[in-house]
Structures are given as C-alpha cells and as structure tokens.
Design a protein around this motif. Structure first.
Motif, short mmCIF file in Angstrom:
data_model
loop_
_atom_site.label_atom_id
_atom_site.label_comp_id
_atom_site.label_asym_id
_atom_site.label_seq_id
_atom_site.Cartn_x
_atom_site.Cartn_y
_atom_site.Cartn_z
N ALA A 60 -10.67 -33.79 13.28
CA ALA A 60 -9.86 -33.43 12.12
C ALA A 60 -10.70 -32.66 11.11
O ALA A 60 -11.88 -32.93 10.92
CB ALA A 60 -9.30 -34.70 11.49
N VAL A 61 -10.08 -31.70 10.43
CA VAL A 61 -10.77 -30.90 9.43
C VAL A 61 -10.53 -31.53 8.06
O VAL A 61 -9.39 -31.78 7.69
CB VAL A 61 -10.25 -29.46 9.45
N PRO A 62 -11.58 -31.79 7.30
CA PRO A 62 -11.38 -32.37 5.97
C PRO A 62 -10.52 -31.45 5.12
O PRO A 62 -10.53 -30.23 5.27
CB PRO A 62 -12.80 -32.46 5.40
N ALA A 63 -9.76 -32.05 4.20
CA ALA A 63 -8.85 -31.26 3.36
C ALA A 63 -9.61 -30.22 2.55
O ALA A 63 -9.08 -29.15 2.25
CB ALA A 63 -8.08 -32.19 2.43
N ALA A 64 -10.86 -30.53 2.21
CA ALA A 64 -11.64 -29.58 1.42
C ALA A 64 -12.07 -28.36 2.21
O ALA A 64 -12.49 -27.36 1.64
CB ALA A 64 -12.88 -30.29 0.84
N GLU A 65 -11.99 -28.43 3.53
CA GLU A 65 -12.45 -27.32 4.38
C GLU A 65 -11.31 -26.33 4.56
O GLU A 65 -10.60 -26.34 5.57
CB GLU A 65 -12.95 -27.84 5.72
N ALA A 66 -11.12 -25.50 3.58
CA ALA A 66 -9.97 -24.60 3.58
C ALA A 66 -10.18 -23.38 4.43
O ALA A 66 -9.21 -22.72 4.81
CB ALA A 66 -9.65 -24.17 2.13
N ARG A 67 -11.41 -23.04 4.71
CA ARG A 67 -11.71 -21.80 5.42
C ARG A 67 -12.50 -22.11 6.70
O ARG A 67 -13.48 -22.83 6.69
CB ARG A 67 -12.53 -20.87 4.55
N LEU A 68 -12.05 -21.53 7.78
CA LEU A 68 -12.75 -21.68 9.06
C LEU A 68 -12.95 -20.31 9.68
O LEU A 68 -12.03 -19.48 9.68
CB LEU A 68 -11.94 -22.54 10.04
N TYR A 69 -14.16 -20.09 10.21
CA TYR A 69 -14.42 -18.87 10.97
C TYR A 69 -14.26 -19.17 12.46
O TYR A 69 -14.72 -20.20 12.95
CB TYR A 69 -15.84 -18.36 10.67
N ILE A 70 -13.61 -18.27 13.16
CA ILE A 70 -13.28 -18.46 14.57
C ILE A 70 -14.18 -17.58 15.41
O ILE A 70 -14.34 -16.39 15.12
CB ILE A 70 -11.80 -18.12 14.86
N GLY A 71 -14.78 -18.15 16.47
CA GLY A 71 -15.70 -17.38 17.30
C GLY A 71 -15.54 -17.69 18.77
O GLY A 71 -14.73 -18.53 19.18
N ARG A 72 -16.35 -17.02 19.57
CA ARG A 72 -16.28 -17.20 21.03
C ARG A 72 -16.77 -18.57 21.46
O ARG A 72 -16.32 -19.11 22.46
CB ARG A 72 -17.11 -16.11 21.71
N ILE A 73 -17.72 -19.12 20.73
CA ILE A 73 -18.18 -20.49 20.99
C ILE A 73 -18.37 -21.17 19.64
O ILE A 73 -18.34 -20.52 18.59
CB ILE A 73 -19.51 -20.52 21.78
N GLY A 74 -18.55 -22.49 19.64
CA GLY A 74 -18.81 -23.22 18.41
C GLY A 74 -20.29 -23.23 18.08
O GLY A 74 -21.13 -23.38 18.97
N LEU A 75 -20.60 -23.04 16.82
CA LEU A 75 -22.00 -23.07 16.36
C LEU A 75 -22.10 -23.85 15.06
O LEU A 75 -21.22 -23.75 14.20
CB LEU A 75 -22.52 -21.65 16.13
N SER A 76 -23.18 -24.60 14.92
CA SER A 76 -23.49 -25.29 13.66
C SER A 76 -24.93 -24.99 13.29
O SER A 76 -25.75 -24.62 14.14
CB SER A 76 -23.30 -26.81 13.81
N ASP A 77 -25.25 -25.17 12.01
CA ASP A 77 -26.62 -24.89 11.58
C ASP A 77 -27.48 -26.13 11.74
O ASP A 77 -27.05 -27.14 12.32
CB ASP A 77 -26.64 -24.36 10.14
#
Length: 736
Positions: A71-88
């Motif tokens: 689930a995406v937190p309510a505060a996370e209003a913006r998501l970038y969509i890509g070919r794979i998932g990446l985190s820092d």
C-alpha cells in the motif's frame, strides 16, 4: 547472481523512467498537490528520470522489493514509473516497477474514470536526458497555479506511432492503453486467447504479459520459466529485444520447428504436405507405426546357446508382447518387460535341459545372463522389439509404402503418397510435432543401452582420456567412472541459463507458454505445445482472418477444446495503432474477401499518403526504380518489398532477405516471412500471384497490406484483384 542483475540493469537503462502519476489528494493533505514539493517542484523533479538508476542500492524488481507491491502511504502523492523498481540506499523509493499494482492507474486512468489521479505525465528520454513531457490532466482543481503553467499536452501514444521503425519491435511500456493493460494483467491460470486485427498490438501485449507474469508470479515461474513460440526466426529476431528491455532475460523464444532438440527443421515443402502432417489423424498413424514395430514372430527360431539349442515360438513372443503392452509404458521402456518375458521362457527351457532340480537360484540367474548375452538372442529381441528413436521411426515410416499403408489406413492413397520421402531428406517444420509425438510414444532408451552403444565413441573422447589419467594419478580408477567425470565437468563449464537448459530438454515443462500467430498452429503442433505446459497456463495470440495455411484451426474452440475444454477465455483488441485508416480502408476490402462479416480494427490516425498502384510491363525492370524512390521518400524509415514465394529468389537482389533484412533499409520478404512485422513503407509485388499461390490468398494479401505504418504501394503486370480497386493508380514508374 550479480552478473545477471548487472545485465538486467544495462538492458533497462534506455528509457528507465517513463512516467509519473500524481494522486488527487484532499487539499492541504500531507504531500498533496499544491503543497510543498508540489507536482513539478524539487527534489523529485523530472530530471531524475535519466539518473534514478545510477545510485539506487535496492534493485529488486519483484513484488517483494522495497515498497513495490504494498500500500502507498497517503502522503506519497507522486510516484515515478519505470521499467524496474529501484530504491536508494535509505530504501526510499525512486521508481515503481510498471508491473506493480500501484502503477496500474498509469495505464487504466481515463477522463471518465481517472482512478484517483490528478495528473499522468509521460516522460520521454534519450540516453539520460529528458527530451519531452506529455501530460494527461484529470483534475485541474488539484493543481496549484504554478503547476498548471507547466503542463504539456502532446499525446505520447501518437508521438511514438510517428517515429521511424528500427527493424526491431519496441516495447510499449510507456504507452500501454487501457484495453491492452487489461489483457497484460489478466490472471495466470488457464488459457487466455487474445484476438485482434493487424496493428492492435497483440504481440507486444503478449510480451509485456510475459514480463508482468514473471514479476507477479516469479515464485511459480522461476523454475520452469516462460516459452514464447513465434512463426519464424525472422519474427523472433524482430521481437528479441522487447523482454530484455523490460528486465526479463530468462525466457525461451522458439519457433515450432525448433522445439525438438538436436533437429534443424528448415526445409520447405508444399502447403498441402505440411497441412497433412499437421492433421490430428497423424497421432493415430504414429501410434500404429510404433505398434507395427513390435513385430509378431513368423516361423519359430532356433537359438544356439552354448551347447544347447533353444526354441522361440510364436506363442511365447505373443505372450511377451501382450505383457509389455499391458504395462502401458512407452515403447522403449516396455522393451524391458518384453525382454524379461522372453528370457524367462528361454531360461526355463535351458534349465529343463540341464536339470532344473539341480540348479540353484544363483545358477538360474547366471544362466539367464548367459542367454541374454548370446548374440543370437539379442538379435532376435532387437528384431521383434527394437529400440527406436523418433528420427528413425519417422524416416523409415516415410520411406516405406508398406509401413505407411499399415499405419495409416484412414489416409487415402494420395495422402500416403504425399508423405513419401527419401530417408535422407531434410526435416521440415511440420515434421517437428510428429517427432515430438513419436518421442512421447517411444520414451527414452535405457541409459545402460545408450552407454553400451556409445562406449567405443567415449573411449576416443579427449575429455574421457584426460579424466581417466586424472583418476589414475589419484588412485581412483574403478571407483569413479571416467566418462561420468568428463560429462560432469562439461556441464559445469557450460553455466547454462534457464532458457538454454530448456532449449536442450524436450521434456522441459514451462510455467507459462505464449503462442503468437496461433492461427497458423496445426493440431499436431498444439499437442506438442500442450505437453510443455501441463498446467495449461497459456497466452494464445492471433487473428483467424490472417491465417495463411490450411493446417491452422477454423475456430479457437477447435484448437483448444481437445486440450483445455472449459479452461480458456477470449479477449479482443479492437484499436489499430499501426495502420493509417487510408491504408486500412484498402485492407478492409481484402478482409471482406476473406469472409463476410469480418470487422477490421479501428485505426487511430488517418495517414498522410494515399496507397497507390502501378501497372508495368516488366516487373524485374520496373521494381528497382520503384524501390529506390520509395526508400528515398521514407528517409530513415524501413521499407519492405513483399513478393510471391515463386519470385522471392529472383527479386532478392533488390534488398536483404531473411532475418538480416530487419536491419537493412530494404527487406525482401514473402508474406509468411513478413507476418507479425511492421515497416514504415511496403511495396507489394504482383498481388495476383500472391493470391494464386496460397490456399488462403485473400488472407495473405490482407496480411501484406497491413504491414505499413506510413506508405503502401502495389506494383503489378496483370489485372489487380477487384478488392484492390481503392488503390490510386500511378502512371510514372518510381514517382514518390
């Protein structure tokens, strides 16, 4: 593991980030549009599109990756969509994998049903630079005034359609449409049939479905993998870059003619012969052909064993054959039952001769082994119940009219004549499903028999000799088999991927199978494909109106009900993204000739060039000028010259033939080779000949007419078929 992951990251770098979604949260909510860090503000600005993959520590692409499927937190209003998932490094999400559930609104949102979005942004990149933005606005009230001034409105889909073809299919991950997304995300179980006319994106949707299923059901599919079956090697080369660009490299791509390991099936044969080989009746023919090789005994045999003459009569052989058949084992495994019964009968005779009361169990066992080792006994068993390979069975069946007549009573004399061929004739693609069927009926030859047959060859093997020397140095001769040691090291050195292992194993079963251009698949080929997916989890893609062979099914029920009755469902794609309506109007007339009531897909654009026709006196003399003019008019685009099969060799010098033609400015292809491909421009040579040489001529012309994205021309020496009357006549040869 790291090498594979690095290869995946390199393969997805081009266009790594291609989209953004902003959710319409209540005004003033934490992270809502219009607040701090609004729709277009830093630090997560669009410039991150090209650089997101360079510093990400978490490179998980599956649903278990950081934040990927949850689930995406309510505060996370913006998501970038890509070919794979990446985190820092801090596990903060940089990119959402396009297959994750939270990315679904990027593909499903419409003005009528925005799926909770305020804005959808398409991001176009070249290398690591953002070169274009296209916005779809769903809720303007959710945007601050500053955000509204930065909106961009060119449609990403139409922009992608206007680009030149490259000779390779491109992924559509950034421009998937709602009806396509529904198909891509359809559930794994059962057979999904995706039907659609030319240009509706059937193939690329199926490929994206493969990537989606590998992402969503990786635990189920990682062991067996996914098999994608296409109509030709040219087609497979055309689609070969799509899945790697989506981060999936462990998928096997194959034609039907490549499904039997060790057999190269590239020879041509008449359509009538191929259709007969694909007929479901051939399953019964092969089953009887195997039984015919389990021969009854004519006159009794006298077998000399040591100083004793043993007698093998018909009753003994019939009894042994009945026992073997009742075991319900494949032919080569049932031979063991047959052999055991024959040896038991012969051993009983020999024991009686020597005095059964005087022999211990060990003596009887030794006597049985002695009888089995006797060349005369082995020769008799080999004649009555021989070991068979699929290749031997089929070659000897084709070459012997008497064997054909016995195995194929349901075929007419003319049909049996069509199957006749010399033993050394090369294999054709239609032979491969028959070889697969034969392999299923025969089963594997016992390993001990194979070792005996290969012993002499193994003795000469350099690897085996080296392994034997090593074992001698270690004092392990007789403890470890040299041939087994050499084979183990050969396997270790190969480092085979899943796809490579699956390609070499006929019995491999896949978690999911995708069949493209399925309208061309014969009944016998369907049997072979179903063996490779016992779970019946398949995606079947095709268009019955584009069938070019009599071997294919007339309905999807005809193809699938024998194998998956009640377990298949149908989805239809209705929008043509490839072919302009100016060209599609001409193709629609050809479709009407294929069958009344068939509906062409709706084109999304009109097109700038009217399709034309040019009548000439000498085709070979006129075509070079026409091809040169059309290639010049396309600039950097790709041109296909589609020719009748009878003229393919003669016209080959006008371009590049075969799979290599995909990388050339001009490709010369037959209709069969062009199926599933697309080009900026197409010139069709002698349509009347295409019509005459195919059992489904109007369907072949329909295929040829719908390969073009921009320009279409027809060059002919005889009258055009009536359904091509909408073409605009030209008078000047080669005028662009």
């Amino acid at each position: 593991m790291y090498a594979e992951r690095l290869a995946q990251l390199w393969s997805v770098e081009n266009g790594l980030c291609f989209g953004r979604i902003d959710r319409a949260l209540p005004s003033g909510a934490d992270g809502a549009p219009g607040g701090a860090g609004g729709v277009n503000g830093p630090p997560a600005g669009d410039a991150a599109a090209g650089d997101a993959g360079t510093s990400g520590a978490d490179t998980s692409s599956g649903p278990a990756g950081a934040g990927e499927g949850g689930a995406v937190p309510a505060a996370e209003a913006r998501l970038y969509i890509g070919r794979i998932g990446l985190s820092d490094d801090d596990q903060e999400r940089l990119l959402v994998d396009w297959r994750a559930p939270v990315a679904q609104p990027f593909y499903r949102a419409t003005a009528a049903s925005p799926a909770g979005l305020a804005l959808r942004r398409h991001i176009r990149t070249r290398n690591r630079r953002v070169i274009g933005l296209d916005d779809d606005l769903f809720d303007i009230d959710a945007l601050a005034e500053a955000d509204r001034s930065t909106l961009n409105g060119e449609a990403a889909l139409l922009a992608s359609l206007a680009e030149h073809r490259t000779g390779r299919m491109r992924d559509i991950v950034a421009t998937i449409q709602a009806e396509q997304d529904r198909v891509i995300r359809s559930g794994l179980p059962g057979v999904l049939v995706v039907e659609g006319g030319p240009g509706t994106g059937k193939t690329v949707v199926a490929l994206h479905r493969a990537a989606y299923l590998l992402y969503t059901h990786r635990d189920k599919l990682s062991r067996g993998g996914v098999l994608i079956v296409g109509p030709s090697s040219t087609f497979l080369r055309y689609i070969g870059q799509v899945l790697p660009s989506l981060g999936e490299t462990d998928v096997l791509l194959s034609t039907v003619g490549e499904l039997f390991p060790g057999v190269t099936a590239e020879a041509d044969e008449p359509d009538e012969v191929a259709a007969l080989k694909g007929d479901a009746r051939m399953a019964g023919v092969l089953a009887r052909a195997v039984q015919d090789r389990q021969e009854p005994l004519g006159a009794p045999l006298e077998l000399r064993v040591d100083r004793t003459t043993l007698r093998l009569d018909r009753r003994t052989v019939d009894s042994a054959r009945t026992k073997a058949r009742r075991s319900r084992r494949p032919h080569n495994q049932a031979r063991r039952v047959f052999t055991r019964a024959i040896l038991a009968a012969l051993t009983k005779q020999a024991a009686k001769h020597y005095g059964a009361d005087l022999l211990s169990e060990a003596d009887v066992a030794d006597l049985r082994a002695e009888i089995h080792a006797e060349p005369a006994v082995r020769s008799a068993i080999n004649r009555l119940w021989p070991y068979l390979t699929p290749q031997r069975l089929l070659r000897e069946l084709y070459a012997d009219p008497a064997r054909l007549a016995s195995a194929a009573p349901e075929l007419t004399g003319r049909e049996r004549d069509l199957l006749r061929r010399e033993p050394d004739a090369p294999w054709t693609p239609a032979d491969v499903p028959l070889l697969d069927e034969a392999a299923e009926l025969l089963g594997e030859i016992e390993e001990s028999a194979l070792r005996g047959a290969l012993r002499a060859q193994e003795e000469e093997s350099e690897e085996v000799r080296y392994a034997r020397e090593v074992l001698a140095i270690l004092g392990m001769e007789g403890v470890v088999d040299a041939a087994a040691l050499a084979e183990r090291h050969r396997e270790d050195a190969a480092h085979l991927t899943l796809a490579e292992r699956a390609a070499g194993d006929r019995s491999w079963t896949f978690g999911h199978v995708i069949v493209d251009e399925a309208q061309e698949v014969s009944a016998m080929a369907w049997r072979a494909l179903m063996r490779r997916c016992p779970a019946r989890s398949m995606t079947v893609v095709g268009d019955l109106a584009q069938a070019g062979t009599a071997a294919g099914p007339r309905t999807w029920a005809e193809a699938l009900d024998p194998h998956a009755a009640g377990r298949w469902r149908l989805e239809r794609l209705t929008v043509n993204y490839r072919t302009p309506s100016a060209i599609m109007d001409v193709a629609a007339d050809a479709l009407a000739a294929v069958g009344p009531g068939l509906e062409p897909p709706r084109s999304v654009r009109q097109g700038d060039e009217a399709p034309w026709s040019l009548r000439v006196d000498d085709l070979a003399a006129a075509l070079p000028g026409v091809v040169a003019a059309e290639a010049a008019a396309l600039g950097q685009g790709r041109l296909a010259l589609i020719v009748p099969a009878a003229l393919a060799e003669r016209l080959a010098p006008l371009g590049v033939t075969g799979p290599e033609g995909l990388d050339a400015p001009v490709a010369v292809l037959t209709v069969a080779q062009a199926k599933g491909l697309e080009f900026d421009g197409v010139v069709i040579a002698e349509p009347a000949a295409v019509l005459a040489e195919s059992p489904r001529g109007p369907g072949d012309l329909y295929v040829a007419l719908t390969r073009a994205t921009r320009r279409l021309g027809v060059v002919h020496t005889t009258d055009l078929p009536p359904f091509l009357s909408r073409l605009t006549p030209r008078r000047e040869t080669g005028r662009a």
